[in-house]
Design an enzyme around this catalytic site. Structure first.
Site, PDB file in Angstrom:
ATOM      1  N   CYS A  76      -1.610  -6.876  -6.841  1.00 11.80           N
ATOM      2  CA  CYS A  76      -2.597  -7.898  -7.166  1.00 11.80           C
ATOM      3  C   CYS A  76      -3.409  -8.215  -5.920  1.00 11.80           C
ATOM      4  O   CYS A  76      -2.862  -8.383  -4.835  1.00 11.80           O
ATOM      5  CB  CYS A  76      -2.020  -9.188  -7.706  1.00 11.80           C
ATOM      6  SG  CYS A  76      -1.247  -9.003  -9.311  1.00 11.80           S
ATOM      7  N   ARG A  85      -4.669  -2.437  -4.867  1.00  6.11           N
ATOM      8  CA  ARG A  85      -3.529  -3.362  -4.971  1.00  6.11           C
ATOM      9  C   ARG A  85      -3.036  -3.528  -6.406  1.00  6.11           C
ATOM     10  O   ARG A  85      -2.033  -4.198  -6.655  1.00  6.11           O
ATOM     11  CB  ARG A  85      -3.908  -4.737  -4.414  1.00  6.11           C
ATOM     12  CG  ARG A  85      -4.340  -4.705  -2.972  1.00  6.11           C
ATOM     13  CD  ARG A  85      -4.730  -6.083  -2.508  1.00  6.11           C
ATOM     14  NE  ARG A  85      -3.581  -6.944  -2.421  1.00  6.11           N
ATOM     15  CZ  ARG A  85      -2.829  -7.083  -1.348  1.00  6.11           C
ATOM     16  NH1 ARG A  85      -3.103  -6.399  -0.258  1.00  6.11           N
ATOM     17  NH2 ARG A  85      -1.804  -7.897  -1.348  1.00  6.11           N
ATOM     18  N   TRP A 109      -1.750  -6.119 -10.902  1.00  2.00           N
ATOM     19  CA  TRP A 109      -0.619  -5.204 -11.122  1.00  2.00           C
ATOM     20  C   TRP A 109       0.393  -6.042 -11.882  1.00  2.00           C
ATOM     21  O   TRP A 109       0.942  -7.009 -11.348  1.00  2.00           O
ATOM     22  CB  TRP A 109      -0.052  -4.725  -9.785  1.00  2.00           C
ATOM     23  CG  TRP A 109       1.036  -3.701  -9.956  1.00  2.00           C
ATOM     24  CD1 TRP A 109       0.874  -2.357 -10.133  1.00  2.00           C
ATOM     25  CD2 TRP A 109       2.451  -3.947  -9.960  1.00  2.00           C
ATOM     26  NE1 TRP A 109       2.106  -1.755 -10.252  1.00  2.00           N
ATOM     27  CE2 TRP A 109       3.090  -2.696 -10.156  1.00  2.00           C
ATOM     28  CE3 TRP A 109       3.242  -5.076  -9.835  1.00  2.00           C
ATOM     29  CZ2 TRP A 109       4.468  -2.552 -10.207  1.00  2.00           C
ATOM     30  CZ3 TRP A 109       4.619  -4.943  -9.895  1.00  2.00           C
ATOM     31  CH2 TRP A 109       5.218  -3.684 -10.077  1.00  2.00           C
ATOM     32  N   GLY A 126       1.300 -12.827  -6.494  1.00  2.26           N
ATOM     33  CA  GLY A 126       2.665 -13.231  -6.157  1.00  2.26           C
ATOM     34  C   GLY A 126       3.454 -13.534  -7.414  1.00  2.26           C
ATOM     35  O   GLY A 126       3.100 -13.062  -8.504  1.00  2.26           O
ATOM     36  N   LYS A 157       6.255  12.282  -3.081  1.00  2.00           N
ATOM     37  CA  LYS A 157       4.806  12.487  -3.225  1.00  2.00           C
ATOM     38  C   LYS A 157       4.499  13.152  -4.555  1.00  2.00           C
ATOM     39  O   LYS A 157       3.619  12.729  -5.289  1.00  2.00           O
ATOM     40  CB  LYS A 157       4.328  13.403  -2.106  1.00  2.00           C
ATOM     41  CG  LYS A 157       3.493  13.065  -0.978  1.00  2.00           C
ATOM     42  CD  LYS A 157       3.010  11.768  -0.543  1.00  2.00           C
ATOM     43  CE  LYS A 157       3.675  10.521  -0.942  1.00  2.00           C
ATOM     44  NZ  LYS A 157       4.020   9.599   0.090  1.00  2.00           N
ATOM     45  N   GLU A 188       5.242  10.878  -7.753  1.00  2.00           N
ATOM     46  CA  GLU A 188       4.413   9.692  -7.968  1.00  2.00           C
ATOM     47  C   GLU A 188       2.993  10.002  -8.381  1.00  2.00           C
ATOM     48  O   GLU A 188       2.365   9.200  -9.062  1.00  2.00           O
ATOM     49  CB  GLU A 188       4.449   8.745  -6.757  1.00  2.00           C
ATOM     50  CG  GLU A 188       3.702   9.214  -5.532  1.00  2.00           C
ATOM     51  CD  GLU A 188       3.694   8.161  -4.419  1.00  2.00           C
ATOM     52  OE1 GLU A 188       3.852   8.552  -3.255  1.00  2.00           O
ATOM     53  OE2 GLU A 188       3.540   6.966  -4.707  1.00  2.00           O
ATOM     54  N   HIS A 214      27.287  21.140  -5.814  1.00  2.00           N
ATOM     55  CA  HIS A 214      28.250  20.129  -6.269  1.00  2.00           C
ATOM     56  C   HIS A 214      27.776  19.426  -7.537  1.00  2.00           C
ATOM     57  O   HIS A 214      28.201  18.309  -7.810  1.00  2.00           O
ATOM     58  CB  HIS A 214      28.550  19.138  -5.142  1.00  2.00           C
ATOM     59  CG  HIS A 214      29.150  19.795  -3.946  1.00  2.00           C
ATOM     60  ND1 HIS A 214      30.440  20.277  -3.938  1.00  2.00           N
ATOM     61  CD2 HIS A 214      28.625  20.116  -2.734  1.00  2.00           C
ATOM     62  CE1 HIS A 214      30.694  20.850  -2.773  1.00  2.00           C
ATOM     63  NE2 HIS A 214      29.601  20.763  -2.025  1.00  2.00           N
ATOM     64  N   LYS A 221      -0.528  -0.182  -4.257  1.00  2.00           N
ATOM     65  CA  LYS A 221      -0.348   0.150  -2.837  1.00  2.00           C
ATOM     66  C   LYS A 221       0.563  -0.839  -2.104  1.00  2.00           C
ATOM     67  O   LYS A 221       1.384  -0.435  -1.296  1.00  2.00           O
ATOM     68  CB  LYS A 221      -1.726   0.187  -2.179  1.00  2.00           C
ATOM     69  CG  LYS A 221      -1.716   0.635  -0.733  1.00  2.00           C
ATOM     70  CD  LYS A 221      -1.621   2.133  -0.622  1.00  2.00           C
ATOM     71  CE  LYS A 221      -1.582   2.609   0.823  1.00  2.00           C
ATOM     72  NZ  LYS A 221      -0.898   3.915   0.906  1.00  2.00           N
TER      73      LYS A 221
HETATM   74  C1  F6R Z   1       4.736   6.316  -1.570  1.00  2.00           C
HETATM   75  C2  F6R Z   1       4.378   5.006  -1.070  1.00  2.00           C
HETATM   76  C3  F6R Z   1       5.388   3.927  -1.185  1.00  2.00           C
HETATM   77  C4  F6R Z   1       5.344   3.032   0.065  1.00  2.00           C
HETATM   78  C5  F6R Z   1       6.306   1.857  -0.103  1.00  2.00           C
HETATM   79  C6  F6R Z   1       6.360   1.000   1.140  1.00  2.00           C
HETATM   80  O1  F6R Z   1       3.692   7.223  -1.376  1.00  2.00           O
HETATM   81  O2  F6R Z   1       3.294   4.800  -0.593  1.00  2.00           O
HETATM   82  O3  F6R Z   1       6.652   4.438  -1.377  1.00  2.00           O
HETATM   83  O4  F6R Z   1       5.690   3.797   1.166  1.00  2.00           O
HETATM   84  O5  F6R Z   1       5.904   1.072  -1.183  1.00  2.00           O
HETATM   85  O6  F6R Z   1       5.101   0.505   1.476  1.00  2.00           O
HETATM   86  P1  F6R Z   1       4.822  -0.074   2.907  1.00  2.00           P
HETATM   87  O7  F6R Z   1       4.887   1.043   3.873  1.00  2.00           O
HETATM   88  O8  F6R Z   1       3.449  -0.666   2.827  1.00  2.00           O
HETATM   89  O9  F6R Z   1       5.888  -1.089   3.170  1.00  2.00           O
END
Ligand code: F6R
Length: 592
Positions: A2, A26, A72, A99, A474, A477, A493, A587
């Site tokens: 958000c 966001r 979000w 939040g 990567k 996602e 295993h 993000k």
């Molecule tokens: C994956 C990705 C997420 C962030 C995670 C932590 O590509 O971007 O897994 O790495 O949400 O985010 P930060 O680094 O901002 O704490």
């Protein structure tokens, strides 16, 4: 997770829309704007991307006060009714919120008992109702009363028809105030505000902000004025827009950014902890989430060979609720690109409380995490806007490695020669990575085959296992293909049962001493029908080989992840995914 924006000044609606485009990383479930038009507040909102909102906004809405939101979803489905802004029932207030209001169910039932009718399933709408119910003829008093009844994390912007001020309430969610001449901006992201503002202030927790004709004022929740200092913004913090995909642009920035990460580390004075304190440490935690956790995993694997104490990577959300030993003998490095990740911040707060030394490793030096920690190291990756983190990971590795080398030197577990080899070895990496990037068409060709896989497993041993984790994260996602990472020796295993035609295994193998073992793992999966892709300075029979340039053994993680970032990108593109904004993600993850 958000984004909120608010402004007072000319072209408020146009600028708010522009800001929401910046903030869309966001959250992109819905977007909305509320504008003061004459004596009324007009709200425009829509589920889906900003383009939907843009289509329904009338052209040239004249307004000097507007607030906006990108969502979000946490409470309530993705829908227009759950999109922000929210009116109070009498339409004299409108709010946007980033939040979680933790006590919203209690507040809602109290308001409902007094006859309130809610139009959404969100926690945020409660704030609009509370403002109306608390209204006492004075908007500041009303906002303060409302602030005092909220529990949780919130950055809330409020506009009302009762006066021509803009208000904000802030606790634990980011809120920056920017000023440029007569215009004032409220925003979740400093880089967005830097686009317009000459000076910015990072709002502390438990603060009410009042923006009006006479300037900007900060109050605590008791109504006592607070001093908050403004500083000039760094042009490098401005947000950007690109024609193509941010993710590809950001991967191509890796060589430049890792150079800056190294230079920046030394320019900022290195570790900056006195030697006596460093010698006192008996354990080091590397704490983060997702990609940031993977960078901790990688550096722990490298640093275990260099430092004489326990080095443990831990997922932040686990650290908060588990019972890891922690005291004055503990150094905890908190890795976070955004510096906003709620889990990582909570973990840092816990370590502080237990007496440990907290150190933020972040791309956002004005972030909440930086305020919580004793020390901050900037990774100098520059703005990262694709939801999937790429260049920040490489820069985290550089900064973390340099921190570890300094610790090893102070503890006298690393001789000068090895130190110099590794540090000088960093200078060779930009060229090595350029070489990989210039062969990206080969990776694009391999992606064409990988895109049809039913599942993709990533395997590696020791320092290559964290790279496998990051490659797998990567891919899943942004392509939505099922993927997992395993230490190569662990396959037999259990997971070997999943190997069959249609499965791809990506094997990372940078350690010459483990080459034969990796070769056996590749054979084991290939004989069961899986296609194998190797990422290695060596070649392997029966595998599609992505060849890595040779670099110092301690530095392979910084290089070997790049083909995996590209592979994920090309697979996702070929599947027609929105690589910069994958489904269900955002993000900045500002909720626990
Ligand atoms: C994956 C990705 C997420 C962030 C995670 C932590 O590509 O971007 O897994 O790495 O949400 O985010 P930060 O680094 O901002 O704490």
């Amino acid at each position: 997770m958000c984004g909120i924006f608010g402004m007072i000044g000319a072209n408020a609606v146009g600028n708010t829309l522009q800001a929401l485009k910046y903030l869309e990383y966001r959250g992109y479930d819905s977007a909305g704007v509320a504008a003061r038009v004459g004596d009324e507040i007009h709200i425009y909102k829509s589920a889906g991307r900003i383009q939907n909102l843009e289509r329904l906004l009338p052209k040239g809405v004249e307004s000097n006060i507007a607030i906006g939101h990108t969502r979000w979803a946490t409470h309530g489905a993705v829908s227009t009714e759950n999109a922000h802004p929210f009116y109070s029932p009498n339409k004299h207030f409108a709010v946007v919120h980033n939040g979680i209001i933790e006590n919203y169910l209690t507040l809602k039932s109290q308001l409902s008992a007094r006859g309130a009718k809610f139009s959404s399933q969100t926690d945020s709408e409660t704030v609009a109702h509370l403002l109306q119910s608390n209204y006492s003829g004075n908007v500041l008093g009303t906002v303060l009363a409302t602030a005092n009844s909220l529990v949780g994390s919130f950055a809330i912007a409020v506009t009302s028809t009762y006066d021509s001020n803009l208000y904000a309430i802030k606790n634990k969610s980011p809120l920056v105030v920017g000023v440029s001449g007569k215009c004032v901006y409220l925003c979740s992201d400093i880089r967005c505000v830097s686009h317009w503002a000459e000076k910015v202030a990072v709002t502390p927790d438990e603060t009410v902000v009042v923006v009006g004709d006479k300037g900007v004022y900060f109050f605590d929740f008791e109504g006592k004025m607070k001093e908050v200092s403004f500083f000039t913004t760094d042009a490098a913090e401005e947000m950007e827009q690109v024609d193509g995909d941010f993710m590809l642009k950001e991967i191509y920035e890796v060589p430049t950014k890792i150079r800056l990460a190294k230079e920046g580390y030394f320019k900022d004075g290195g570790l900056n902890i006195d030697s006596e304190t460093v010698r006192r440490f008996t354990r080091i935690y590397l704490i983060g989430c997702g990609t940031a956790y993977n960078s901790g995993l990688q550096i722990a694997a490298v640093a275990r060979k260099l430092i004489d104490i326990d080095i443990l990577p831990v997922i932040a959300s686990e650290f908060i609720y588990d019972s890891y030993p922690c005291g004055t003998d503990t150094l905890a490095l908190f890795i976070s690109q955004s510096g906003e990740t709620a889990d990582t911040i909570r973990a840092a707060e816990k370590v502080r409380k237990l007496g440990g030394y907290t150190y933020a490793v972040t791309n956002t030096k004005t972030s909440q995490l930086s305020f919580v920690c004793n020390k901050v190291a900037n990774i100098y990756a520059g703005g990262e806007f694709a939801v999937a983190s790429t260049k920040a990971y490489n820069c985290q590795l550089v900064t973390l490695l340099l921190l570890m080398l300094d610790i090893a030197r102070i503890r006298q577990t690393l001789d000068d020669k090895v130190y110099a080899e590794i540090v000088d070895g960093l200078d060779a990496l930009p060229m090595a990575i350029e070489q990989i990037l210039s062969n990206s068409y080969e990776i694009a060709t391999i992606a064409e085959k990988v895109k049809d896989s039913s599942a993709v497993f990533y395997i590696g041993r020791t320092c290559d296992y964290p790279t496998a984790c990051e490659g797998s994260l990567k891919l899943k996602e942004i392509s939505y293909i099922h993927s997992e990472a395993y230490p190569a020796g662990e396959l037999k295993h259990g997971t070997l049962a999943l190997m069959e035609k249609g499965v791809t295994v990506v094997a990372i193998s940078t350690d010459g001493e483990l080459k034969e073992k990796m070769s056996s793992s590749m054979n084991e999966v290939a004989t069961r029908g899986a296609d194998v892709v190797s990422v290695s300075p060596y070649t392997f029979q029966d595998a599609l080989c992505i060849t890595l340039p040779k670099v110092h053994t301690a530095l392979y993680g910084i290089v070997s992840v790049v083909p995996l970032q590209l592979l994920a990108y090309y697979v996702a593109k070929r599947l027609g995914r929105d690589v910069d904004k994958p489904r269900n993600l955002a993000k900045s993850v500002t909720v626990e």
